[in-house]
Design an enzyme around this catalytic site. Sequence first.
Site, short mmCIF file in Angstrom:
data_model
loop_
_atom_site.label_atom_id
_atom_site.label_comp_id
_atom_site.label_asym_id
_atom_site.label_seq_id
_atom_site.Cartn_x
_atom_site.Cartn_y
_atom_site.Cartn_z
N ASN A 1 -49.97 -15.35 -30.13
CA ASN A 1 -49.02 -16.28 -30.05
C ASN A 1 -47.52 -15.57 -30.10
O ASN A 1 -47.26 -14.80 -30.76
CB ASN A 1 -49.09 -17.50 -30.91
CG ASN A 1 -48.29 -18.56 -30.35
OD1 ASN A 1 -48.50 -19.29 -29.24
ND2 ASN A 1 -47.46 -19.10 -31.46
N ARG A 2 -46.56 -16.20 -29.33
CA ARG A 2 -45.35 -15.69 -29.26
C ARG A 2 -44.67 -15.98 -30.80
O ARG A 2 -43.87 -15.13 -31.34
CB ARG A 2 -44.44 -16.67 -28.47
CG ARG A 2 -44.47 -16.24 -27.04
CD ARG A 2 -43.85 -16.99 -26.01
NE ARG A 2 -43.77 -16.61 -24.62
CZ ARG A 2 -43.29 -17.37 -23.38
NH1 ARG A 2 -42.77 -18.45 -23.93
NH2 ARG A 2 -43.24 -16.76 -22.28
N GLY B 1 -58.38 -23.77 -14.50
CA GLY B 1 -58.29 -24.85 -15.46
C GLY B 1 -58.74 -26.37 -14.95
O GLY B 1 -59.00 -27.14 -15.77
N LYS C 1 -50.32 -34.12 -28.64
CA LYS C 1 -51.72 -34.05 -29.10
C LYS C 1 -51.79 -34.09 -30.49
O LYS C 1 -52.83 -34.79 -31.26
CB LYS C 1 -52.16 -32.93 -28.42
CG LYS C 1 -52.83 -33.14 -26.91
CD LYS C 1 -53.48 -31.97 -26.45
CE LYS C 1 -53.94 -32.37 -25.05
NZ LYS C 1 -54.53 -30.93 -24.50
N TYR D 1 -53.85 -25.72 -14.80
CA TYR D 1 -54.72 -26.08 -13.70
C TYR D 1 -53.79 -26.36 -12.69
O TYR D 1 -54.16 -26.57 -11.33
CB TYR D 1 -55.73 -27.50 -14.02
CG TYR D 1 -54.81 -28.64 -14.35
CD1 TYR D 1 -54.21 -29.55 -13.35
CD2 TYR D 1 -54.69 -29.06 -15.59
CE1 TYR D 1 -53.51 -30.65 -13.58
CE2 TYR D 1 -53.85 -30.11 -16.03
CZ TYR D 1 -53.52 -30.99 -15.08
OH TYR D 1 -52.45 -32.19 -15.18
N GLY E 1 -51.96 -18.48 -27.32
CA GLY E 1 -51.66 -19.79 -27.71
C GLY E 1 -51.96 -20.05 -29.16
O GLY E 1 -53.07 -19.69 -29.66
N ALA E 2 -51.34 -21.00 -29.72
CA ALA E 2 -51.71 -21.68 -31.01
C ALA E 2 -51.45 -23.22 -31.18
O ALA E 2 -51.27 -23.78 -32.31
CB ALA E 2 -50.93 -20.91 -32.16
N GLY F 1 -52.54 -27.16 -29.63
CA GLY F 1 -53.59 -28.21 -29.64
C GLY F 1 -54.68 -27.79 -28.93
O GLY F 1 -56.00 -27.82 -29.08
N ARG G 1 -47.40 -19.23 -36.42
CA ARG G 1 -48.38 -20.22 -35.99
C ARG G 1 -49.79 -19.79 -35.61
O ARG G 1 -50.71 -20.49 -35.76
CB ARG G 1 -47.78 -20.97 -34.74
CG ARG G 1 -46.53 -21.87 -34.80
CD ARG G 1 -46.27 -22.64 -33.67
NE ARG G 1 -47.33 -23.70 -33.70
CZ ARG G 1 -47.31 -24.49 -32.64
NH1 ARG G 1 -46.78 -24.25 -31.48
NH2 ARG G 1 -48.33 -25.54 -32.63
#
Length: 286
Positions: free
Chosen positions: A151-152, A248, A66, A227, A127-128, A130, A156
């Site tokens: 985020n891990r 999702g 992405k 999802y 999360g970080a 797209g 980011r």
Amino acid sequence: MIKTIFLLGHPVGHSISPIFQQVALDYHNLPMVYKPIDVFPDKLEETIDLLRHEDFVGANVTVPHKETVFDLLDEVDDIAKVVGAVNTIENQSGKLIGHNTDVDGFIMSLEKNSTLNPVGKMCVVIGAGGSARAVITGLLRVGVAHIIIFNRTFSRAANLANSLNPEGNKIQAIDMQEIDLFKRFVEEADLIVNCTSIGMKGGPDPEETPVPVDIISAKSLITDLVYNPEQTPLIKGANKVGANVLTGLSMLVYQGAISFEIWTGKNAPVDQMFVAAQSAINKQVG
């Protein structure tokens, strides 16, 4: 002549987009087929060049392309520029135009399939990548008060927060190693959105959850962009503690419907797409 729409990603075997997109194409009797293609990163550029041919209508783009596909296109729309990621490519007579339908798809999902009014709310995003960029862009547009990114890789998350809200008054990145802060914000959040692949069938952590279930509040809306399976470990855990959930599948179909309309100029048969998507998920579970 039958034209083709691709789904480009790596891997793509788990995706149900080909099923509900083909239902939409057939609904309008369009001479088009929707095909998934597993594209390794080093083959992305040559695959994108194929889309310029008149036989191709365009493509959907999924993980991990992405963001990297951005610079391979002739033009991108304003939303994609803000997000820095493209999930839909349109072939306009050999000119490739990039769009991001995840932003509107996520907001439509919230508006149509949940009771949460996000205005003035506090949201946690896990999360970080797209997808996180798209979700945060959408949440800012509808007027949330505060967004916390975990985020891990903390750098980011910090870079994402700075790029989307350089003033720092709306978005805050916090290191997941700050256990007490993580616990506090998760417990207080009105909305928690998982934008990682944790819990995804066929992914590296299919049995894991990005948020410990025992710190989820019953007052929160828990949304998992994963999802497949629809009932991820996160969604199952949220259900057990009595929290509201949004799977999702909703966002997947809405963003796909917007893509469909970009490619075809026709109204997406959203109800039929939902039925096909739900049936596909049920079959995989069964």
